[in-house]
Design a protein around this motif. Structure first.
Motif, PDB file in Angstrom:
ATOM      1  N   GLN A  12     -10.588   8.742  -6.594  1.00  0.00           N
ATOM      2  CA  GLN A  12     -10.857   7.649  -7.530  1.00  0.00           C
ATOM      3  C   GLN A  12      -9.614   6.767  -7.674  1.00  0.00           C
ATOM      4  OE1 GLN A  12     -12.090   9.843 -10.976  1.00  0.00           O
ATOM      5  NE2 GLN A  12     -14.240   9.872 -10.370  1.00  0.00           N
ATOM      6  N   ASN A  13      -8.456   7.398  -7.766  1.00  0.00           N
ATOM      7  CA  ASN A  13      -7.214   6.641  -7.922  1.00  0.00           C
ATOM      8  C   ASN A  13      -6.837   5.892  -6.650  1.00  0.00           C
ATOM      9  OD1 ASN A  13      -6.867   7.484 -10.579  1.00  0.00           O
ATOM     10  ND2 ASN A  13      -5.688   9.272  -9.983  1.00  0.00           N
ATOM     11  N   GLU A  25       0.833  -1.208   0.000  1.00  0.00           N
ATOM     12  CA  GLU A  25       0.000   0.000   0.000  1.00  0.00           C
ATOM     13  C   GLU A  25       0.867   1.256   0.000  1.00  0.00           C
ATOM     14  OE1 GLU A  25      -3.954  -1.614   2.416  1.00  0.00           O
ATOM     15  OE2 GLU A  25      -2.289  -0.710   3.540  1.00  0.00           O
ATOM     16  N   LYS A  36     -10.464  13.212  -8.346  1.00  0.00           N
ATOM     17  CA  LYS A  36      -9.632  12.311  -9.153  1.00  0.00           C
ATOM     18  C   LYS A  36      -8.681  11.524  -8.256  1.00  0.00           C
ATOM     19  CE  LYS A  36      -6.371  12.193 -12.968  1.00  0.00           C
ATOM     20  NZ  LYS A  36      -5.542  12.958 -13.887  1.00  0.00           N
ATOM     21  N   LYS A  56      -8.764   4.698  -4.443  1.00  0.00           N
ATOM     22  CA  LYS A  56      -9.682   3.572  -4.220  1.00  0.00           C
ATOM     23  C   LYS A  56      -9.125   2.276  -4.808  1.00  0.00           C
ATOM     24  CE  LYS A  56     -14.014   6.127  -3.964  1.00  0.00           C
ATOM     25  NZ  LYS A  56     -15.275   6.442  -4.678  1.00  0.00           N
ATOM     26  N   THR A  57      -8.246   2.392  -5.795  1.00  0.00           N
ATOM     27  CA  THR A  57      -7.647   1.189  -6.391  1.00  0.00           C
ATOM     28  C   THR A  57      -6.483   0.666  -5.557  1.00  0.00           C
ATOM     29  OG1 THR A  57      -6.087   2.434  -7.772  1.00  0.00           O
ATOM     30  CG2 THR A  57      -8.282   1.987  -8.700  1.00  0.00           C
ATOM     31  N   ILE A  58      -6.047   1.459  -4.563  1.00  0.00           N
ATOM     32  CA  ILE A  58      -4.882   1.105  -3.758  1.00  0.00           C
ATOM     33  C   ILE A  58      -5.258   0.716  -2.332  1.00  0.00           C
ATOM     34  CG2 ILE A  58      -2.731   1.999  -2.771  1.00  0.00           C
ATOM     35  CD1 ILE A  58      -2.625   3.906  -5.202  1.00  0.00           C
ATOM     36  N   LYS A  65       2.532   2.121  -3.363  1.00  0.00           N
ATOM     37  CA  LYS A  65       1.623   2.664  -4.367  1.00  0.00           C
ATOM     38  C   LYS A  65       1.019   4.004  -3.934  1.00  0.00           C
ATOM     39  CE  LYS A  65       0.385  -1.982  -5.823  1.00  0.00           C
ATOM     40  NZ  LYS A  65      -0.621  -3.035  -5.693  1.00  0.00           N
TER      41      LYS A  65
END
Length: 152
Positions: A116-117, A50, A113, A119-121, A53
């Motif tokens: 949103q990004n 985590e 933004k 949330k993928t991590i 990233k």
């Protein structure tokens, strides 16, 4: 005053303070970034994956946010500090308000933004904790700034 307005005001003041200090700005920004990394790492208990990233993404977001405030608010802060605000025309005031609104909207879209990004991590629970950690960190930083100012 709600927390969002307080944080926005604080960050604007921090931007103005850092702008006024010129050369020390990069040093102070890096010092604050180091404190933020330590604080968030403790509060959010990132896994290695985590953290790997998250930090590049967050640092880019944070830099873009700072630049947006710094760049867009420069003219307004100059007017605030040179005492000419008392002589400002209604038309100029409307232009400044429009600039502030545009900047706030750009900041909102930037944060959206980022969310949103991220949330993928990170899982949703850590994202909520991130929001709280940001508010707690800013509150502590503001308190430290106030305490430093009262000792002078």
């Amino acid at each position: 005053m709600n927390t969002r307005k307080l944080i926005t005001l604080f960050l604007m003041l921090l931007s103005l303070t850092l702008c006024a200090q010129g050369e020390n700005m990069k040093e102070k920004k890096e010092q604050i970034r180091g404190l933020k990394v330590a604080f968030f790492t403790t509060e959010l208990n990132f896994t290695n994956s985590e953290a790997e990233k998250f930090w590049p993404l967050y640092n880019t977001f944070d830099d873009n946010q700072f630049e947006l405030r710094h760049q867009k608010m420069r003219a307004f802060s100059k007017r605030m500090n040179d005492g000419s605000l008392d002589k400002i025309s209604e038309k100029e005031a409307m232009q400044f308000l429009a600039q502030i609104e545009d900047t706030e909207e750009e900041l909102f879209l930037l944060r959206k933004k980022f969310m949103q990004n991220v949330k993928t991590i990170l899982p949703a629970v850590k994202i909520v904790k991130l929001k709280k950690a940001e508010e707690d960190f800013n509150r502590k930083l503001l308190q430290q700034y106030r305490n430093k100012g009262s000792k002078k």
